[in-house]
Design a protein around this motif. Structure first.
Motif, PDB file in Angstrom:
ATOM      1  N   THR A  53       0.726  -0.954  -0.117  1.00 46.27           N
ATOM      2  CA  THR A  53      -0.206  -0.147   0.024  1.00 46.27           C
ATOM      3  C   THR A  53       0.979   1.276   0.083  1.00 46.27           C
ATOM      4  OG1 THR A  53      -1.771  -1.057   1.184  1.00 46.27           O
ATOM      5  CG2 THR A  53      -2.027   1.273   1.252  1.00 46.27           C
ATOM      6  N   VAL A  56       1.839   1.829  -3.444  1.00 45.93           N
ATOM      7  CA  VAL A  56       0.861   2.785  -4.183  1.00 45.93           C
ATOM      8  C   VAL A  56       0.578   4.111  -3.838  1.00 45.93           C
ATOM      9  CG1 VAL A  56      -1.406   2.713  -4.674  1.00 45.93           C
ATOM     10  CG2 VAL A  56      -0.458   0.402  -4.509  1.00 45.93           C
ATOM     11  N   CYS A  59       3.736   6.144  -5.441  1.00 42.70           N
ATOM     12  CA  CYS A  59       3.279   6.251  -6.907  1.00 42.70           C
ATOM     13  C   CYS A  59       2.222   7.606  -7.080  1.00 42.70           C
ATOM     14  CB  CYS A  59       2.806   5.174  -7.340  1.00 42.70           C
ATOM     15  SG  CYS A  59       4.088   3.807  -7.764  1.00 42.70           S
ATOM     16  N   VAL A 139      -4.288  -2.006  -9.280  1.00 45.62           N
ATOM     17  CA  VAL A 139      -3.402  -0.912  -8.767  1.00 45.62           C
ATOM     18  C   VAL A 139      -2.347  -1.516  -7.993  1.00 45.62           C
ATOM     19  CG1 VAL A 139      -3.341   1.459  -7.948  1.00 45.62           C
ATOM     20  CG2 VAL A 139      -5.193   0.750  -9.430  1.00 45.62           C
ATOM     21  N   HIS A 140      -2.608  -2.283  -6.843  1.00 44.46           N
ATOM     22  CA  HIS A 140      -1.430  -2.673  -5.993  1.00 44.46           C
ATOM     23  C   HIS A 140      -0.346  -3.378  -6.851  1.00 44.46           C
ATOM     24  CE1 HIS A 140      -4.235  -1.256  -3.006  1.00 44.46           C
ATOM     25  NE2 HIS A 140      -3.397  -1.352  -1.999  1.00 44.46           N
ATOM     26  N   TRP A 142       0.291  -3.475  -9.988  1.00 46.09           N
ATOM     27  CA  TRP A 142       1.074  -2.466 -10.887  1.00 46.09           C
ATOM     28  C   TRP A 142       1.847  -1.554 -10.264  1.00 46.09           C
ATOM     29  CZ3 TRP A 142       2.431  -3.543 -15.791  1.00 46.09           C
ATOM     30  CH2 TRP A 142       1.275  -4.497 -16.406  1.00 46.09           C
ATOM     31  N   GLY A 143       1.400  -1.241  -8.831  1.00 42.06           N
ATOM     32  CA  GLY A 143       2.420   0.067  -8.078  1.00 42.06           C
ATOM     33  C   GLY A 143       3.553  -1.125  -7.813  1.00 42.06           C
ATOM     34  N   SER A 294      -6.955  -2.792   1.594  1.00 42.91           N
ATOM     35  CA  SER A 294      -5.605  -2.503   1.476  1.00 42.91           C
ATOM     36  C   SER A 294      -5.020  -2.947   2.952  1.00 42.91           C
ATOM     37  CB  SER A 294      -5.322  -1.059   1.145  1.00 42.91           C
ATOM     38  OG  SER A 294      -5.717  -1.047  -0.039  1.00 42.91           O
ATOM     39  N   TRP A 316       0.926 -10.572  -3.312  1.00 43.40           N
ATOM     40  CA  TRP A 316       1.999  -9.402  -3.060  1.00 43.40           C
ATOM     41  C   TRP A 316       3.347 -10.183  -3.173  1.00 43.40           C
ATOM     42  CZ3 TRP A 316      -1.883  -7.419  -4.476  1.00 43.40           C
ATOM     43  CH2 TRP A 316      -2.848  -6.548  -3.752  1.00 43.40           C
ATOM     44  N   LEU A 347       0.032   2.402 -13.645  1.00 45.39           N
ATOM     45  CA  LEU A 347      -0.898   2.317 -12.913  1.00 45.39           C
ATOM     46  C   LEU A 347      -2.325   1.730 -13.345  1.00 45.39           C
ATOM     47  CD1 LEU A 347      -0.211   4.721  -9.732  1.00 45.39           C
ATOM     48  CD2 LEU A 347       0.494   2.191  -9.909  1.00 45.39           C
ATOM     49  N   SER A 351      -4.392  -1.869 -15.463  1.00 45.51           N
ATOM     50  CA  SER A 351      -5.351  -2.285 -14.394  1.00 45.51           C
ATOM     51  C   SER A 351      -6.902  -2.396 -14.892  1.00 45.51           C
ATOM     52  CB  SER A 351      -5.195  -1.140 -13.087  1.00 45.51           C
ATOM     53  OG  SER A 351      -4.095  -1.459 -12.589  1.00 45.51           O
TER      54      SER A 351
END
Length: 505
Positions: A53, A56, A59, A139-140, A142-143, A294, A316, A347, A351
């Protein structure tokens, strides 16, 4: 082999030891990796949730901060690719065997067998299953990729550093990165990449076998999976021999065509209205519940906590283990873009495409389950996609396309990984020797086979979480190092502007 560094020999020795150990005593390998995985998941689940998290959030901060205007390269550099080509490359980099493997299996499993919190088979479970699939693949994920890619691209194109993980930490450790400490960093990154790619190859072999078993009389066994790995190994070795510009380019284009064909056909022959309704509704639920998901750890509920360990923590770790490989690829095609447009593209675009992919295949599978025409949730994970196809028009054609897509993804991932591993173990060389790439290709395939032999898909997951853990600390240092470099470079730019203004005045 004159270009190889000590990172090559040390990591090769560790990888070969793991392969020999797994082949000689598979039960021991599964047991020990299982204990390591369990310890990390139980005692450091909070750590994974916080750092991912945090990546993200970092970013998002970079997108909206003044640093977002800075380029991944010199101020005069322009992007090598237009937006359409660049987005296609991002999509290709992240969309591998995993999307095909889990496209139908994960949503249907959550809905019918193991919803995160809701009662299985209910409307709440349906919404929750799609929401958490988006969470794991959105998003996580790709973060994590974006962090590694951003740092590598900035130091490579802005500062002219070698394309090595260790070179990105010089703002913190200075010349120590040229010594044993730097070698250790690169060894950790290379080994995490080997295990991450080997895990994905193992999933691919299992699903190809699952598809063949569902469609024909071929048995689902390790022997068949070993033959599949052997055939694909020969194919990606041939691709690696032809070079990056030919082999990977042609295969990537094939991947994009097959993936798009599979998605479009399924949208047409599947429950189109239901798919789009679910896509719209669950995107809203995902955005609304994103902060809660998250940080959800369920410390007072053992069942919910076990679910998080098995799924969220696993994902993760998977993305972290893959991040050196995917990060290097994304960095190479992103020269000349500003940090803001780079992070926004990385991001958001992949996604959203991933959400549409899971909505299409997941909703179609759940519709079959709801109708009672087939018990997809009762099938083996690697067979769920093929079971779904069997209940829609053009099912056989879709199954053939899917297996072909898995095969081309298998080859592309292994081919690209041999190049990245070769580069990382030859001091960042953009033309690693063919023998180095061959060596890593054999190691990857051998490790995938050994992990399947020592415990199937569970052994793959155990090894992945274990290998990703040490690299997660390096990622944190990469963020700190990048921020330190950005501050220094921005201060130098502002100083240069002031001096130029004084001179002109």
């Amino acid at each position: 082999m004159q270009k190889v560094t000590s990172v090559f020999w040390v990591t090769l020795a560790i990888a070969l030891f793991s392969v020999i150990w797994g082949a000689w005593a598979p039960g021991s390998l599964e047991s020990i990796t299982g204990k390591i995985q369990s310890y990390i998941s139980v005692h450091f689940g909070w750590y994974y949730l916080l750092i991912v998290t945090g990546f993200v959030v970092f970013c998002l901060y970079m997108i909206f901060s003044p640093y977002g205007k800075m380029k991944l390269g010199k101020e005069s550099d322009t992007p090598d690719y237009n937006y359409a080509t660049w987005f296609a490359m991002l999509f290709s980099a992240g969309m591998g065997i995993g999307l095909v493997f889990w496209g139908a299996a994960e949503p249907i499993f959550f809905y019918a067998n193991n919803a995160p919190t809701a009662e299985t088979g209910t409307a709440a479970a349906l919404n929750e299953s799609m929401r958490f699939v988006y969470f794991h693949w959105g998003v996580h994920a790709w973060g994590i990729y974006a962090i590694v890619a951003l740092v590598l691209a900035y130091f490579k194109f802005r500062r002219g550093a070698p394309a090595l993980i260790s070179s990105t930490l010089e703002p913190i450790f200075g010349d120590k990165m040229n010594g044993p400490l730097g070698k250790l960093v690169d060894i950790i990154a290379v080994f995490a990449t080997i295990v991450g790619v080997a895990t994905t190859l193992g999933f691919g072999a299992a699903q190809i076998n699952g598809g063949l078993t569902y469609l024909t009389s071929i048995e689902d066994s390790f022997g068949v999976q070993l033959i599949i790995i052997g055939i694909v190994t020969v194919l990606f070795m041939m691709s690696a021999y032809t070079g990056l510009s030919k082999g990977i380019k042609y295969l990537s284009n094939t991947n994009m065509f097959l993936a798009l064909a599979l998605l479009v056909i399924m949208l047409i022959v599947g429950p189109t209205l239901f798919i789009m309704n679910m896509f719209t509704d669950t995107i809203g639920a995902y955005l609304q519940n994103l902060p809660t998901m998250s940080f959800r750890l369920a410390p007072n509920n053992e069942e919910n906590r076990a679910w998080i360990n098995d799924w969220t923590v696993f994902y993760w770790a998977w993305w972290i283990a893959w991040s050196p490989f995917v990060g290097i690829f994304i960095a190479r095609v992103s020269k000349g873009r500003t940090i803001r447009e780079f992070l926004s593209g990385v991001l958001l675009v992949p996604s959203v495409v991933g959400f549409l992919w899971f909505s299409t295949f997941g909703s179609s599978a759940i519709k079959v389950q709801q109708s009672g025409d087939a018990d997809l949730a009762g099938l083996a994970t690697e067979q769920a996609m093929f079971g779904m196809f069997d209940n829609y028009p053009l099912g056989l054609i879709l199954s053939i396309i899917a297996m072909t897509l898995i095969g081309t993804f298998f080859i592309t991932s292994a081919d690209s990984a041999t190049f990245v591993l070769g580069m990382q173990t030859t001091n960042g060389s953009l033309t690693p020797p063919t023998m180095v790439k061959f060596a890593w290709g054999i190691v990857q395939s051998s490790m995938a086979a050994v992990l399947l032999y020592s415990g199937g898909l569970q052994a793959l997951q155990n090894a992945l979480i274990s290998a990703a853990f040490p690299f997660s600390f390096i990622m944190i240092l990469m963020v700190v190092s990048l921020y330190k470099a950005l501050r220094a470079d921005k201060a130098a730019l502002e100083k240069g502007k002031r001096e130029k203004e004084k001179t002109s005045a």
